[in-house]
Design a protein around this motif. Structure first.
Motif, PDB file in Angstrom:
ATOM      1  N   ARG A  43      30.561  -2.012  12.555  1.00 35.89           N
ATOM      2  CA  ARG A  43      29.369  -1.003  12.272  1.00 35.89           C
ATOM      3  C   ARG A  43      28.241  -2.275  11.589  1.00 35.89           C
ATOM      4  NH1 ARG A  43      32.032   1.693  14.756  1.00 35.89           N
ATOM      5  NH2 ARG A  43      32.456   3.896  14.443  1.00 35.89           N
ATOM      6  N   VAL A  44      27.018  -1.665  12.041  1.00 40.35           N
ATOM      7  CA  VAL A  44      25.869  -2.615  11.554  1.00 40.35           C
ATOM      8  C   VAL A  44      25.883  -2.382  10.006  1.00 40.35           C
ATOM      9  CG1 VAL A  44      23.513  -2.916  11.504  1.00 40.35           C
ATOM     10  CG2 VAL A  44      24.525  -2.404  13.810  1.00 40.35           C
ATOM     11  N   ASP A  45      25.903  -3.465   9.195  1.00 42.18           N
ATOM     12  CA  ASP A  45      25.811  -3.425   7.685  1.00 42.18           C
ATOM     13  C   ASP A  45      24.513  -3.103   7.276  1.00 42.18           C
ATOM     14  OD1 ASP A  45      25.420  -4.919   5.066  1.00 42.18           O
ATOM     15  OD2 ASP A  45      27.438  -4.673   5.257  1.00 42.18           O
ATOM     16  N   ARG A  46      24.341  -2.294   6.231  1.00 42.33           N
ATOM     17  CA  ARG A  46      23.156  -1.747   5.710  1.00 42.33           C
ATOM     18  C   ARG A  46      22.178  -2.881   5.488  1.00 42.33           C
ATOM     19  NH1 ARG A  46      21.227  -1.105   0.520  1.00 42.33           N
ATOM     20  NH2 ARG A  46      23.624  -1.515  -0.311  1.00 42.33           N
ATOM     21  N   GLU A  47      22.735  -3.947   4.601  1.00 40.08           N
ATOM     22  CA  GLU A  47      22.137  -5.023   4.285  1.00 40.08           C
ATOM     23  C   GLU A  47      21.160  -5.803   5.451  1.00 40.08           C
ATOM     24  OE1 GLU A  47      24.356  -7.636   1.861  1.00 40.08           O
ATOM     25  OE2 GLU A  47      24.323  -6.345   0.047  1.00 40.08           O
ATOM     26  N   MET A  48      22.054  -5.771   6.738  1.00 41.41           N
ATOM     27  CA  MET A  48      21.823  -6.259   7.843  1.00 41.41           C
ATOM     28  C   MET A  48      20.414  -5.589   8.313  1.00 41.41           C
ATOM     29  SD  MET A  48      23.709  -7.188  11.490  1.00 41.41           S
ATOM     30  CE  MET A  48      24.656  -8.498  10.672  1.00 41.41           C
ATOM     31  N   HIS A  49      20.495  -4.321   8.344  1.00 42.76           N
ATOM     32  CA  HIS A  49      19.275  -3.700   8.972  1.00 42.76           C
ATOM     33  C   HIS A  49      18.127  -3.705   8.159  1.00 42.76           C
ATOM     34  CE1 HIS A  49      19.624   0.231   7.408  1.00 42.76           C
ATOM     35  NE2 HIS A  49      20.684   0.289   7.457  1.00 42.76           N
ATOM     36  N   GLU A  50      18.362  -3.676   6.727  1.00 40.68           N
ATOM     37  CA  GLU A  50      17.533  -3.489   5.773  1.00 40.68           C
ATOM     38  C   GLU A  50      16.663  -4.750   5.455  1.00 40.68           C
ATOM     39  OE1 GLU A  50      19.064  -1.765   2.345  1.00 40.68           O
ATOM     40  OE2 GLU A  50      19.089   0.179   2.936  1.00 40.68           O
ATOM     41  N   SER A  51      17.205  -5.914   6.079  1.00 43.09           N
ATOM     42  CA  SER A  51      16.465  -7.158   6.072  1.00 43.09           C
ATOM     43  C   SER A  51      15.263  -7.164   7.142  1.00 43.09           C
ATOM     44  CB  SER A  51      17.576  -8.216   6.302  1.00 43.09           C
ATOM     45  OG  SER A  51      17.946  -8.302   7.735  1.00 43.09           O
ATOM     46  N   LEU A  52      15.203  -5.997   7.856  1.00 48.60           N
ATOM     47  CA  LEU A  52      14.195  -6.034   8.831  1.00 48.60           C
ATOM     48  C   LEU A  52      13.096  -4.900   8.415  1.00 48.60           C
ATOM     49  CD1 LEU A  52      16.705  -6.089  11.752  1.00 48.60           C
ATOM     50  CD2 LEU A  52      15.259  -8.003  10.919  1.00 48.60           C
ATOM     51  N   THR A  53      11.860  -5.286   8.727  1.00 48.70           N
ATOM     52  CA  THR A  53      11.057  -4.209   8.453  1.00 48.70           C
ATOM     53  C   THR A  53      10.324  -3.822   9.964  1.00 48.70           C
ATOM     54  OG1 THR A  53      10.363  -4.885   6.258  1.00 48.70           O
ATOM     55  CG2 THR A  53       8.499  -3.621   7.435  1.00 48.70           C
ATOM     56  N   LEU A  54      10.136  -2.721  10.546  1.00 53.25           N
ATOM     57  CA  LEU A  54       9.687  -2.361  11.610  1.00 53.25           C
ATOM     58  C   LEU A  54       8.256  -2.165  11.594  1.00 53.25           C
ATOM     59  CD1 LEU A  54      12.292   0.368  12.753  1.00 53.25           C
ATOM     60  CD2 LEU A  54      12.629  -2.253  12.861  1.00 53.25           C
TER      61      LEU A  54
END
Length: 799
Positions: A43-54
């Motif tokens: 599963r995609v880790d929360r910290e992983m996708h939150e390191s990105l700003t769209l």
């Protein structure tokens, strides 16, 4: 609706140095994540996708993805994986590649994401041990997890990011060493010389993989016209490393992982710890290695940990370390051995398809596709002689005064095009000390350790990419000592004074052990070559002295015990000179007896390869299990004549008695006439051995000519300039003899077909490298597979 952007419009937006630098970091991490292996529970880790700003476009795409049932974490992260649309889907300024790299590093260490360790034998042997159906090229996700279980994380590098057991480390030196997802194997067909690949796969049922498939279909449907990101990459030079660097070290991990033993890899890292300032030591400390002496720091590390630490150093330092360790014999490379990638033999790097090799002059980068060596030599001449400097031009004009061309530039072209590379390099490199200093700087030579001009020239030849090992003369020491002893004999007075005797004895004491070595090597080699069933061996036509000498010794010892001659000979670990001289006669007797019993050596029909029956363009030459019996009749007669002649010439002159008198220091004045006669016989016998191909003289390709009908003539020559011509194509191209492009031994007396099809071999010396791959290749399927296996693959024709 947003319109697609041209490359120039994209460059206007993202082409500044700061933005491209940030984009490069994200691209490198993205490439690693796109090539990793995950299981179904990932599963995609929360910290992983939150390191990105769209970006606004990214937010719109994320919303569209979630409406299609893709969960929020996966939807946001897909915007990173599919970032290049009509515009970027992530905001480079607001996203943090440092945080993303930190999360990825932890997931590598915890093995949530996997990279196969595709160097060396580990996965090759593990896959061979698994009961997989023959011919399967793709593993299932569960099989992939089974294969990777218990194996270390793979070591790869994209830009500055280096994967491995320590997670994601940052190197100061950019490289592009892309993760590999396939492992080579050898099929059960012993006649097939190619490797085949089995691909490892991620689990397609993982949430991110399923979501990405859905998202890609949506993106393809909604966006028919894309912005010109390819053009932007080309204009901005947005690459992980320079693909045009003809000396790139991006291929070095494949050499290190495939060709260094664990102890050698530890020695390399220890050297780097002590010779790179604090660059490698700081990283080692950061990953938890306690500071200490270099050997202690590396003692408990495995191959993957060591290789990941190596990539913290610069290519220059890695090359210097390898060169030093070879020079100090901490990485022993016997004469003639060239270490190359094995399971990664097909990996080529950059525009010039580069590969790394390790030989007795250290490491070098070369290409099988492009003729880089002559071009590098031309570049080196321009570096040694600055053509915009009048003094340099005059020096070079003088060096090339024999060239008849209109100007200096034309003379350079003519000289480099037509001259022998070693002669050219010797003339220009040694013309002045500054030239060698320049060459050492550009090629990474340790000039203080090259003590002779021959070594200096050969080292430059090696580094540029020219063949070097093939120029070695295995009998050079013998002939040098022969000439010294012979000259001492000829200059002696008729009545010898004690000092004359001592002088000659000193030379004889050095010469005769070398003579014994020459005869032993020749006798055991030719015995193996003429009596071994080469097609049935795991390494056809490859002579391994550390293994095959014992076979020859036992064969000759058995023949020596049954001889009718009063003076029986034995072949033990310390075979004496007389036995060696008699050995050639014994080999002739063995071969003669084989001719009498030839029917018992006929190869069984089931051992004749099927391809020899099923087509007519390629022939199988070995219908007997002894190659001697398949030689042309006149060749068989010539070999017997040569073998018996060598023994007769040596024994009749009692050369062994001369050795006993002069080399063993017997009391009294030894007989000089016996020594003179013996030396004449020895010279004739060794020349006889060399001319017949009974010794391991090295022949290499010196030229080849191909006509419009695709017919070619390849000329091989040895150090003494003896040339042998071979015509191609040949109907004997599938016999697994060495390619004519590689250095080899030519048993010129052993012709099995007209006009010049002869037995040819290569040597594999005993070394950590050869021991590492001793039983390679390992065949899948029935281990009892004979050479009769169905030739279902197109065998790569070996010249």
């Amino acid at each position: 609706m947003m319109e697609p952007k041209s490359r120039d419009e994209l460059f206007e937006l993202y082409g500044n140095d700061s933005t491209t630098s940030t984009l490069r970091e994200f691209l490198d991490i993205r490439h690693l994540l796109g090539t990793c292996i995950i299981d179904s529970q990932y599963r995609v880790d929360r910290e992983m996708h939150e390191s990105l700003t769209l970006t606004p476009l990214g937010e719109r795409m994320r919303e569209a993805f979630t409406k299609k049932g893709i969960k929020y974490p996966e939807a946001r992260f897909i915007c990173f994986l599919e970032v290049f649309q009509k515009d970027l889907l992530i905001d480079l300024n607001e996203s943090s590649y440092d945080k993303l790299a930190s999360v990825v590093s932890e997931e590598i260490r915890s093995r949530k994401i996997l990279f196969p360790y595709t160097y060396g034998r580990l996965l090759y042997d593990k896959l061979n041990a698994m009961p997989l159906r023959a011919g399967r090229s793709v593993l299932t996700a569960s099989e992939t997890q089974e294969v990777l279980a218990g194996t270390p994380q793979g070591v790869f590098q994209m830009g500055r990011y280096v994967t491995g057991p320590y997670g994601l480390l940052l190197s100061n030196h950019r490289r592009m060493i892309s993760p590999r997802d396939s492992v080579p194997y050898h099929c059960a067909d012993i006649r097939c010389t190619e490797t085949h690949d089995r691909t490892l796969v991620s689990d397609s049922s993982a949430a991110i993989n399923q979501a990405r498939s859905t998202a890609v279909r949506m993106l393809d449907k909604d966006s028919h016209d894309h912005s010109d990101w390819r053009g932007f990459f080309e204009r901005s030079g947005l690459r992980a490393s320079d693909p045009y660097d003809d000396l790139s070290g991006d291929c070095i991990p494949f050499l290190l992982g495939d060709s260094l033993a664990l102890s050698e890899l530890r020695s390399l890292v220890a050297w780097l710890l002590d010779h790179t300032g604090n660059e490698v030591r700081q990283v080692a400390t950061k990953v938890g290695i306690r500071p200490a002496q270099a050997a202690q720091m590396t003692a408990g590390l495995g191959e993957a940990e060591l290789l990941q630490l190596v990539l913290m150093a610069s290519n220059k330092d890695i090359f210097s370390g390898l060169d030093h360790l070879v020079r100090e014999n901490l990485i022993p490379v016997p004469p003639g051995e060239v270490r190359r990638p094995v399971v990664n033999a097909d990996v080529e790097v950059g525009t010039y398809a580069l590969k790394a090799e390790l030989g007795r002059f250290g490491v070098r980068i070369r290409s099988d596709v492009y003729p880089l060596a002559p071009l590098r030599l031309k570049r080196l001449v321009g570096q040694m002689y600055r053509l915009d400097d009048e003094a340099d031009r005059q020096d070079l004009e003088w060096q090339l005064r024999g060239e008849e061309s209109a100007n200096l530039e034309a003379k350079i072209e003519s000289y480099l095009q037509n001259g022998d590379p070693s002669t050219v390099i010797s003339a220009l490199l040694l013309a002045r000390r500054s030239n060698f200093i320049v060459a050492s700087s550009h090629l990474g030579l340790a000039e203080d350790n090259l003590r002779t001009d021959e070594d200096r020239v050969n080292a430059v030849m090696w580094k540029l990419g020219f063949p070097v090992e093939g120029t070695l003369d295995p009998h050079r020491s013998f002939w040098n000592l022969f000439d010294t002893l012979n000259q001492s004999i000829r200059q002696s007075p008729l009545t010898l004074a004690p000092q004359d005797v001592d002088r000659i004895r000193g030379h004889a004491g050095a010469f005769f052990p070398v003579l014994e070595s020459v005869l032993r090597d020749s006798l055991f080699y030719v015995t193996w070559a003429l009596t071994t069933d080469h097609p049935s061996t795991a390494r056809p036509f490859v002579y391994r002295p550390h293994i095959d000498e014992e076979y020859s010794r036992l064969r000759l010892d058995e023949a020596g015990k049954t001889t009718n001659v009063d003076h029986q000979v034995r072949f033990t670990e310390k075979t004496d000179l007389y036995a060696l001289m008699r050995g050639y006669q014994l080999l002739a007797d063995i071969l003669d007896q084989q001719s009498i019993d030839s029917e018992s050596y006929l190869r069984p029909n089931h051992e004749i390869p099927d391809w020899a029956i099923q087509q007519e363009l390629q022939k199988f030459a070995f219908n007997h299990t002894s190659p001697y019996l398949d030689l042309l009749p006149e060749s068989q007669k010539l070999i017997l004549k040569n073998l018996r002649g060598i023994s007769t010439r040596l024994i009749s002159t009692e050369a062994y008695e001369a050795r006993n008198e002069w080399a063993h220091g017997r009391q009294g004045t030894p007989n000089l006439d016996i020594l003179k006669i013996g030396m004449d016989a020895i010279r004739e016998a060794v020349i006889w051995i060399e001319d017949a191909g009974f010794s391991r003289q090295i022949f290499r390709r010196v030229r080849s000519v191909r006509d419009e009908a695709d017919r070619s003539t390849v000329v091989l020559a040895n150090k003494n300039k003896r040339e042998l011509a071979f015509h191609r194509p040949s109907m004997f191209g599938w016999l697994d003899m060495p390619p004519l492009s590689e250095p080899q031994h030519v048993l010129s007396a052993a012709r099995f077909a007209e006009p010049n099809e002869v037995l040819r071999f290569q040597t594999e010396s005993d070394s950590p490298f050869s021991r590492l791959w001793r039983d390679y290749p390992v065949r899948t399927g029935d281990p009892s597979t004979s050479i009769n296996s169905q030739h279902s693959h197109v065998t790569q024709a070996r010249q």
